[in-house]
Write a protein that holds these residues in place. Structure first.
Motif, PDB file in Angstrom:
ATOM      1  N   LEU A 145      18.854  -6.514   9.236  1.00  0.00           N
ATOM      2  CA  LEU A 145      20.150  -6.631   9.915  1.00  0.00           C
ATOM      3  C   LEU A 145      19.992  -7.292  11.284  1.00  0.00           C
ATOM      4  CD1 LEU A 145      21.665  -3.248   8.785  1.00  0.00           C
ATOM      5  CD2 LEU A 145      22.913  -5.420   8.689  1.00  0.00           C
ATOM      6  N   MET A 179      19.704  -1.384   0.102  1.00  0.00           N
ATOM      7  CA  MET A 179      20.020  -2.522  -0.773  1.00  0.00           C
ATOM      8  C   MET A 179      21.384  -3.116  -0.401  1.00  0.00           C
ATOM      9  SD  MET A 179      18.304  -1.069  -4.278  1.00  0.00           S
ATOM     10  CE  MET A 179      18.657  -2.484  -5.325  1.00  0.00           C
ATOM     11  N   PRO A 180      22.457  -2.329  -0.377  1.00  0.00           N
ATOM     12  CA  PRO A 180      23.718  -2.902   0.123  1.00  0.00           C
ATOM     13  C   PRO A 180      23.645  -3.331   1.584  1.00  0.00           C
ATOM     14  CG  PRO A 180      23.996  -0.560  -0.448  1.00  0.00           C
ATOM     15  CD  PRO A 180      22.675  -0.994  -0.984  1.00  0.00           C
ATOM     16  N   ARG A 181      22.945  -2.567   2.410  1.00  0.00           N
ATOM     17  CA  ARG A 181      22.943  -2.904   3.845  1.00  0.00           C
ATOM     18  C   ARG A 181      22.289  -4.269   4.098  1.00  0.00           C
ATOM     19  NH1 ARG A 181      20.605   0.357   7.588  1.00  0.00           N
ATOM     20  NH2 ARG A 181      22.370   0.653   8.975  1.00  0.00           N
ATOM     21  N   THR A 183      22.027  -6.609   1.907  1.00  0.00           N
ATOM     22  CA  THR A 183      22.888  -7.613   1.275  1.00  0.00           C
ATOM     23  C   THR A 183      23.996  -8.028   2.238  1.00  0.00           C
ATOM     24  OG1 THR A 183      22.377  -6.743  -0.919  1.00  0.00           O
ATOM     25  CG2 THR A 183      24.385  -8.044  -0.721  1.00  0.00           C
ATOM     26  N   ILE A 184      24.561  -7.038   2.918  1.00  0.00           N
ATOM     27  CA  ILE A 184      25.579  -7.347   3.933  1.00  0.00           C
ATOM     28  C   ILE A 184      24.967  -8.263   5.001  1.00  0.00           C
ATOM     29  CG2 ILE A 184      26.974  -6.362   5.808  1.00  0.00           C
ATOM     30  CD1 ILE A 184      27.243  -3.807   3.991  1.00  0.00           C
ATOM     31  N   ASP A 187      24.541 -11.809   3.765  1.00  0.00           N
ATOM     32  CA  ASP A 187      25.866 -12.403   3.540  1.00  0.00           C
ATOM     33  C   ASP A 187      26.501 -12.858   4.856  1.00  0.00           C
ATOM     34  OD1 ASP A 187      25.970 -12.460   0.825  1.00  0.00           O
ATOM     35  OD2 ASP A 187      27.240 -10.691   0.579  1.00  0.00           O
ATOM     36  N   LYS A 190      25.099 -16.229   5.499  1.00  0.00           N
ATOM     37  CA  LYS A 190      25.722 -17.214   4.615  1.00  0.00           C
ATOM     38  C   LYS A 190      27.151 -17.518   5.060  1.00  0.00           C
ATOM     39  CE  LYS A 190      23.057 -16.147   0.496  1.00  0.00           C
ATOM     40  NZ  LYS A 190      23.174 -15.910  -0.942  1.00  0.00           N
ATOM     41  N   SER A 211      17.831  -6.959  -4.101  1.00  0.00           N
ATOM     42  CA  SER A 211      18.871  -7.050  -3.074  1.00  0.00           C
ATOM     43  C   SER A 211      18.699  -8.383  -2.360  1.00  0.00           C
ATOM     44  CB  SER A 211      18.832  -5.839  -2.138  1.00  0.00           C
ATOM     45  OG  SER A 211      17.583  -5.707  -1.495  1.00  0.00           O
ATOM     46  N   LEU A 215      18.779 -13.221  -3.162  1.00  0.00           N
ATOM     47  CA  LEU A 215      20.050 -13.810  -2.757  1.00  0.00           C
ATOM     48  C   LEU A 215      19.875 -15.032  -1.863  1.00  0.00           C
ATOM     49  CD1 LEU A 215      22.025 -10.485  -2.117  1.00  0.00           C
ATOM     50  CD2 LEU A 215      22.230 -12.015  -4.088  1.00  0.00           C
TER      51      LEU A 215
ATOM     52  N   ALA B 178      21.197  -7.529  -7.620  1.00  0.00           N
ATOM     53  CA  ALA B 178      21.514  -8.009  -6.272  1.00  0.00           C
ATOM     54  C   ALA B 178      22.921  -8.615  -6.225  1.00  0.00           C
ATOM     55  CB  ALA B 178      20.477  -9.038  -5.823  1.00  0.00           C
ATOM     56  N   ARG B 179      23.242  -9.444  -7.199  1.00  0.00           N
ATOM     57  CA  ARG B 179      24.576 -10.080  -7.217  1.00  0.00           C
ATOM     58  C   ARG B 179      25.674  -9.063  -7.465  1.00  0.00           C
ATOM     59  NH1 ARG B 179      23.898 -15.034  -5.080  1.00  0.00           N
ATOM     60  NH2 ARG B 179      22.022 -15.925  -5.964  1.00  0.00           N
ATOM     61  N   ILE B 181      25.620  -5.915  -6.498  1.00  0.00           N
ATOM     62  CA  ILE B 181      25.799  -5.248  -5.202  1.00  0.00           C
ATOM     63  C   ILE B 181      26.665  -6.118  -4.291  1.00  0.00           C
ATOM     64  CG2 ILE B 181      24.562  -4.639  -3.068  1.00  0.00           C
ATOM     65  CD1 ILE B 181      22.242  -3.678  -4.878  1.00  0.00           C
ATOM     66  N   GLN B 182      26.307  -7.392  -4.248  1.00  0.00           N
ATOM     67  CA  GLN B 182      27.022  -8.347  -3.400  1.00  0.00           C
ATOM     68  C   GLN B 182      28.491  -8.450  -3.832  1.00  0.00           C
ATOM     69  OE1 GLN B 182      25.818 -12.467  -3.976  1.00  0.00           O
ATOM     70  NE2 GLN B 182      25.709 -12.758  -1.758  1.00  0.00           N
ATOM     71  N   LEU B 185      30.461  -5.328  -2.812  1.00  0.00           N
ATOM     72  CA  LEU B 185      30.699  -5.285  -1.370  1.00  0.00           C
ATOM     73  C   LEU B 185      31.793  -6.254  -0.947  1.00  0.00           C
ATOM     74  CD1 LEU B 185      27.007  -5.082  -0.105  1.00  0.00           C
ATOM     75  CD2 LEU B 185      28.758  -3.314   0.196  1.00  0.00           C
ATOM     76  N   ILE B 205      23.166   1.902  -7.871  1.00  0.00           N
ATOM     77  CA  ILE B 205      23.780   1.314  -6.667  1.00  0.00           C
ATOM     78  C   ILE B 205      24.488   0.001  -7.013  1.00  0.00           C
ATOM     79  CG2 ILE B 205      21.694   0.088  -5.873  1.00  0.00           C
ATOM     80  CD1 ILE B 205      24.202   1.788  -3.544  1.00  0.00           C
ATOM     81  N   THR B 209      28.709   0.270  -4.699  1.00  0.00           N
ATOM     82  CA  THR B 209      28.942  -0.181  -3.317  1.00  0.00           C
ATOM     83  C   THR B 209      30.444  -0.142  -3.052  1.00  0.00           C
ATOM     84  OG1 THR B 209      28.950  -2.474  -4.072  1.00  0.00           O
ATOM     85  CG2 THR B 209      26.878  -1.611  -3.236  1.00  0.00           C
ATOM     86  N   PHE B 309      28.853   1.195   4.868  1.00  0.00           N
ATOM     87  CA  PHE B 309      27.452   1.133   4.455  1.00  0.00           C
ATOM     88  C   PHE B 309      26.532   0.876   5.650  1.00  0.00           C
ATOM     89  CE2 PHE B 309      29.286   1.056   0.268  1.00  0.00           C
ATOM     90  CZ  PHE B 309      28.366   1.788  -0.460  1.00  0.00           C
ATOM     91  N   LEU B 310      27.013   0.094   6.607  1.00  0.00           N
ATOM     92  CA  LEU B 310      26.179  -0.160   7.782  1.00  0.00           C
ATOM     93  C   LEU B 310      25.982   1.115   8.603  1.00  0.00           C
ATOM     94  CD1 LEU B 310      27.293  -3.700   9.019  1.00  0.00           C
ATOM     95  CD2 LEU B 310      25.290  -3.054   7.668  1.00  0.00           C
TER      96      LEU B 310
END
Ligand SMILES: [Zn+2]
Lengths: 302, 318
Positions: A145, A179-181, A183-184, A187, A190, A211, A215, B178-179, B181-182, B185, B205, B209, B309-310
């Motif tokens: 992050l 994994m989500p964190r 990914t955020i 993103d 990007k 994750s 990506l 991964a995708r 999850i993306q 989100l 997971i 999300t 999530f953060l």
């Protein structure tokens, strides 16, 4: 390879071993089992001169190899709760952490730096497999992050160099949430129109692969690196059959469409420079401020 | 026939006795209603006290109980107009991960979720709820379809994990997760995830999300199975009970850690004892969670989901 490196040096090594036991002058390649003189191994950046097997290198060495000389800055990663579950198996997780910290002189498995690549500002997050197998807990999530945040604020590309066994299970579901964190995080890079490049090194598995590692705008890997989701042993036990040759190796992933390229360590810097140059030659890059790195010292080599 | 777990043996004995008495009374005409009632009350008390203090390892067994309501059971019990949708449009249909349109509490939604199957044949056909990449790619396709039509997404998570197989790796299991999850989100419609049985690792997971993550009272949700964790960290799978304890994988622990939003009550003795009632309880909780998200603009949904999530691991630990 010369007769000298193939034959004489291993012979010498054998003699030396007999004489005084262990010393670090010679290394045995885990792939081809031939002996490599330490200076040769060092000069080749831990790639076997006989068979090109890529051995692990520490993040500091990796960064020195990739980035322009001088002018880097460590990116601070926020402090995280230590051992949030008070996890204990045969050993306390807290003790494992302390040992890894002492050994690596780092707080956790990822270091983040801002530097230059052929003069271009970049942010690099590099995994240290030597820190509890490069496993991803809260601290690794925060590092990714922090790296993404720095890339966005400095309008610099993000490069992540992975080497991880997956999730840090001693942090339980908190590690799963990385994994989500993460990914955020990528993103955000990007969304800012900046390149996000992943360089997967041996090994990259589990939750890290599933994750942010998978990506990347561009997915690179070092030759022979094991890259996958499930571990080979688990797969073998589940399906009860032998795995195909080269299974989960970088070349196998390339064949199956999961990577853009497999890049030899000695070519990695040049390849990154070229890819970044091309990616940012489009319309988007024109709007990016060129003064983003003003606060950093100029590269020493300039 | 009820399948009893090891720790339910005393309950099994009592209920066996009740059955016997009923059988006897059928033939002999002796009035033993009182005795049956007394034993039933005793069995209920025993169930209540057992289930009030389940250990994490016992919860893992309850979460995997073969008679727990699975995706298709929940659909049968509480989803109207269910219309299954199939395929990832790339490679295959993966029946380990079900999906389709339907109505929950009158509200049209897109449902996705793992399906473990209910008998031996079904379990094999559904691959024990272990999805391959095409399953996750189907889930993504359905999420995007829902988004296009402004329909909320509801996921039911119940998997030991993503399938560890050669084919799954070849086709990019990691990339598919991964995708997924993306995609979850970034969804511009409300998204509620329910952990209904076993929330196993990356395979779980991938579907969780969400804006609201709810969890059955005796479900588990973990980064690795207790057995897997024990075999790695204790070097012996026999330490699974200790690993289950250490992993903090129960709904109660996860709520304390701020990783799930709400615990969904189960019928006395677990969802497996009354799957229909459990499904109703679940539908109610899903409805309540969706209602909380009503009226939020798509941008707000995405932003709040990301912030949620953060915030995990940054605040509220302990
Ligand atoms: Zn070699």
């Amino acid at each position: 390879m010369s007769w000298l490196t193939n034959f004489v040096r291993p012979r010498i090594r054998a003699l030396v071993r007999k004489d005084n036991g262990g010393n670090n002058l010679w290394h045995k390649c885990p792939a081809c089992e031939r002996m490599i003189f330490h200076r040769d191994l060092d000069a080749a950046n831990a790639v076997c001169p006989h068979c090109d097997h890529h051995m692990p290198i520490k993040p500091a060495r990796r960064l020195a190899l990739l980035l322009d000389e001088g002018g880097w800055e460590r990116v601070e990663v926020p402090a995280v709760p230590v051992d949030p579950l008070r996890f204990r198996d045969r050993k306390r997780y807290g003790d494992r952490l302390k040992e890894a910290q002492t050994e690596t002189e780092e707080k956790d498995a990822v270091i983040v730096v801002q530097g230059r690549l052929d003069g271009r500002p970049v942010v690099v997050a590099a995994f240290n497999f030597g820190f509890i197998g490069g496993s991803m807990g809260i601290a690794v999530g925060e590092a990714i992050l922090a790296a993404a945040n720095r890339a966005v604020t400095q309008r610099a590309p993000l490069i992540v160099i992975t080497a991880s066994g997956g999730a840090r299970m001693q942090e339980g579901a908190l590690s799963l949430m990385q994994m989500p964190r993460t990914t955020i995080a990528v993103d955000q890079v990007k969304a800012a129109g900046l390149p996000y490049i992943v360089v997967m090194t041996h090994p990259t598995t589990g939750g890290v692969t599933a994750s942010f590692a998978m990506l990347g705008d561009i997915a690179m890997a070092e030759p022979g690196a094991i890259i996958g989701f499930a571990g080979a042993r688990v797969i073998e036990e589940t399906i009860g059959q032998a795995l195909p040759k080269g299974f989960q190796r970088a070349e196998y992933l390339l064949d199956h469409g999961m990577l853009d390229m497999v890049v030899h360590r000695r070519d990695l810097r040049d390849r990154l420079i070229r890819v970044l140059g091309l990616l940012t030659a489009g319309r988007r890059a024109e709007g990016a401020p060129a003064t983003a790195m003003a606060a950093l010292p100029a590269p020493a080599s300039a | 026939m009820q399948t009893y777990l090891d720790f339910e043996k005393p309950v099994a004995e009592l209920e066996g006795k009740i059955e016997e008495l009923r059988h006897v009374s059928d033939g002999s005409g002796v009035n033993i209603v009182e005795e049956v009632d007394r034993l039933k009350a005793k069995a209920d008390r025993l169930l209540r006290s057992t289930y009030a203090k389940l250990t994490p390892w016992q919860k893992a067994q309850v979460a995997r109980h073969p008679e727990r309501p699975h995706f298709s059971d929940v659909v049968k019990a509480v989803v109207e107009d269910f219309t299954p949708l199939a395929g990832d449009r790339r490679f295959a249909e993966d029946v380990a991960l079900a999906g389709g349109l339907g109505r929950v509490g009158g509200r049209a939604v897109m449902l996705i979720g793992h399906e473990k199957g209910s008998d031996t044949e079904g379990r094999v056909r559904h691959n024990f709820g272990m999805a391959r990449p095409e399953g996750y790619r189907k889930a993504m396709r359905l999420m995007r379809l829902a988004e296009r039509f402004g329909l909320p997404v509801v996921s039911l998570v119940d998997t030991p994990g993503a399938f560890p197989g050669i084919d799954a790796e070849e086709r990019g299991q990691a990339e598919a997760i991964a995708r997924c999850i993306q995609t979850g989100l970034s969804l511009r419609v409300p998204f509620v995830a329910a952990i209904v049985g076993e929330g196993g690792s990356g395979g779980a997971i991938a579907l969780a999300t969400a804006d609201r993550v709810i969890m059955f009272e005796h479900a588990i949700y973990s980064v690795i199975s207790p057995e897997g964790c024990a075999s790695i960290l204790w070097r012996d799978g026999a330490h699974a009970a200790e690993a289950a304890e250490a992993l903090k994988l129960t709904a109660q622990d996860l709520q304390r850690l701020g990783l799930i939003d709400r615990i969904v009550p189960e019928p006395l003795g677990g969802a497996q004892r009354d799957p229909a009632a459990a499904a109703k309880s679940l539908a109610q909780a899903i409805g309540a969670a969706l209602a909380e998200l009503d009226g939020l603009a798509p941008d707000d949904l995405v932003a709040r989901r990301g912030e949620k999530f953060l915030a995990m691991g940054r605040t509220g630990l302990g």
